[in-house]
Scaffold this motif. Structure first.
Motif, PDB file in Angstrom:
ATOM      1  N   LYS A   1      -9.639  -2.353 -18.201  1.00  0.00           N
ATOM      2  CA  LYS A   1      -8.662  -3.316 -17.256  1.00  0.00           C
ATOM      3  C   LYS A   1      -8.497  -2.713 -15.793  1.00  0.00           C
ATOM      4  O   LYS A   1      -8.356  -3.389 -14.849  1.00  0.00           O
TER       5      LYS A   1
ATOM      6  N   ILE B   1     -11.229  -2.888 -13.266  1.00  0.00           N
ATOM      7  CA  ILE B   1     -11.688  -4.029 -12.558  1.00  0.00           C
ATOM      8  C   ILE B   1     -11.463  -4.150 -11.079  1.00  0.00           C
ATOM      9  O   ILE B   1     -10.481  -3.844 -10.956  1.00  0.00           O
ATOM     10  N   GLY B   2     -12.500  -4.535 -10.336  1.00  0.00           N
ATOM     11  CA  GLY B   2     -12.235  -4.679  -8.709  1.00  0.00           C
ATOM     12  C   GLY B   2     -12.572  -3.388  -8.266  1.00  0.00           C
ATOM     13  O   GLY B   2     -12.612  -3.613  -7.136  1.00  0.00           O
ATOM     14  N   LEU B   3     -12.918  -2.358  -8.874  1.00  0.00           N
ATOM     15  CA  LEU B   3     -13.367  -1.226  -8.210  1.00  0.00           C
ATOM     16  C   LEU B   3     -14.635  -1.162  -7.515  1.00  0.00           C
ATOM     17  O   LEU B   3     -15.424  -1.856  -7.987  1.00  0.00           O
ATOM     18  N   ASP B   4     -14.882  -0.428  -6.534  1.00  0.00           N
ATOM     19  CA  ASP B   4     -16.303  -0.325  -6.023  1.00  0.00           C
ATOM     20  C   ASP B   4     -17.115   0.239  -7.149  1.00  0.00           C
ATOM     21  O   ASP B   4     -17.045   1.105  -7.738  1.00  0.00           O
TER      22      ASP B   4
ATOM     23  N   LYS C   1     -16.481   3.335  -9.830  1.00  0.00           N
ATOM     24  CA  LYS C   1     -16.257   3.242 -10.898  1.00  0.00           C
ATOM     25  C   LYS C   1     -17.179   3.844 -11.876  1.00  0.00           C
ATOM     26  O   LYS C   1     -16.761   4.370 -12.960  1.00  0.00           O
TER      27      LYS C   1
ATOM     28  N   LEU D   1      -7.124  -1.000  -8.638  1.00  0.00           N
ATOM     29  CA  LEU D   1      -7.008  -1.823  -7.508  1.00  0.00           C
ATOM     30  C   LEU D   1      -5.846  -2.460  -7.526  1.00  0.00           C
ATOM     31  O   LEU D   1      -5.181  -2.980  -8.392  1.00  0.00           O
ATOM     32  N   ARG D   2      -5.098  -2.627  -6.230  1.00  0.00           N
ATOM     33  CA  ARG D   2      -3.812  -3.393  -6.082  1.00  0.00           C
ATOM     34  C   ARG D   2      -4.042  -4.290  -4.946  1.00  0.00           C
ATOM     35  O   ARG D   2      -4.605  -3.809  -3.938  1.00  0.00           O
ATOM     36  N   THR D   3      -3.512  -5.443  -4.887  1.00  0.00           N
ATOM     37  CA  THR D   3      -3.355  -6.233  -4.091  1.00  0.00           C
ATOM     38  C   THR D   3      -2.198  -5.755  -2.768  1.00  0.00           C
ATOM     39  O   THR D   3      -1.583  -4.822  -3.125  1.00  0.00           O
TER      40      THR D   3
ATOM     41  N   ASN E   1      -5.866  -0.479  -2.262  1.00  0.00           N
ATOM     42  CA  ASN E   1      -6.018  -1.818  -1.687  1.00  0.00           C
ATOM     43  C   ASN E   1      -7.590  -2.185  -1.775  1.00  0.00           C
ATOM     44  O   ASN E   1      -7.779  -3.234  -1.454  1.00  0.00           O
TER      45      ASN E   1
ATOM     46  N   GLY F   1     -10.203  -0.768  -3.481  1.00  0.00           N
ATOM     47  CA  GLY F   1     -11.001  -0.228  -4.505  1.00  0.00           C
ATOM     48  C   GLY F   1     -11.602   1.047  -4.760  1.00  0.00           C
ATOM     49  O   GLY F   1     -12.475   1.285  -5.444  1.00  0.00           O
TER      50      GLY F   1
END
Length: 258
Positions: free
Chosen positions: A13, A16-19, A23, A46-48, A78, A80
């Motif tokens: 989890k 998710i969203g990382l380059d 990754k 990843l953080r918003t 922010n 990824g």
């Protein structure tokens, strides 16, 4: 005792969203640490911007200790390209940030083993920072700043290819070869060495100020397997020979030992 796949699932989890290339590097880090008896858990990915601002408020306008100096948009999390990690203990549930723990009893702290493997993969460790050391932090930013990321910049394909080549070389090292494969590998090493010697003889004083566009990828491939230390200031003939060798498959990943 967790299997490698069970351990990896515990970090899914947070990946998710990382380059995608970053990754893959983290996946390899978990594998290599597991082989050493160290269980790595990715705790933050990843953080918003909003999540980053909430962390920044802690210890400032909200209760708690200061844990970051970065507002939203000023952290590599922010975009990824950064994660935080911890150690997972042998019960498979307890998470530890103890940098002195040595669960595999090899006299080297497990935390140090993670950092050692991370650096082999080209990751930057927050514990090396001179100010505001961030011990659980790992990142791979390819020389880009958060200002670059905010402006929409991203790593070049050549930079990504170099990282992928390194991962593949480590994979080759991790997988034992048969006697036949070792013999073939040795023969290829000798061939590459002869070709490398030939390349050196082709260097002349007519050096070009930069690598020609048509030879860039060949030089990247040659450097990735250790056939070249640098591709700068070469002659036309030098770049032509490197390109020919690359097209012939001499610089395929795993051909040259590191």
């Amino acid at each position: 005792m967790l299997t490698l796949e069970q351990l990896k699932k515990k970090s899914d989890k947070r990946l998710i969203g990382l380059d995608p290339v970053f990754k893959l590097v983290l996946d390899k880090l978990i594998e290599r640490c597991y082989a050493r008896g160290v269980w790595v858990l990715i705790t933050q990915g990843l953080r918003t911007y909003a999540e980053q601002d909430a962390l920044y408020a802690q210890g400032r306008t909200k209760p708690g200790q200061v844990i970051t100096k970065a507002r939203g948009g000023y952290s590599n999390h922010n975009f990824g390209f950064a994660v935080d990690f911890a150690l997972l203990l042998r019960d498979g549930r307890t998470v530890s940030w103890d940098t002195l723990r040595d669960d595999d009893k090899d006299s080297l702290p497990d935390w140090s083993e993670v950092v050692e493997e991370a650096k082999k993969l080209g990751l930057e460790w927050g514990g090396d920072w001179r100010t505001f050391k961030d011990m659980p932090h790992l990142q791979m930013v390819f020389g880009l700043s958060t200002a670059d990321f905010r402006a929409g910049k991203s790593p070049t394909q050549a930079q990504l290819n170099t990282v992928l080549a390194k991962i593949n070389l480590l994979k080759m090292e991790d997988e034992p070869m048969t006697a036949e494969e070792k013999a073939a590998f040795k023969a290829l090493q000798n061939t590459v060495q002869k070709q490398a010697d030939r390349i050196k003889t082709l260097e002349t004083t007519a050096k070009q100020p930069k690598v020609p566009a048509w030879a860039e990828q060949a030089c990247i491939n040659a450097k990735a397997v250790g056939a070249l230390d640098t591709a700068n200031d070469g002659s036309f003939d030098f770049y032509r020979m490197v390109t020919m060798l690359d097209r012939a498959g001499v610089f395929k990943r795993g051909v040259v030992a590191q």
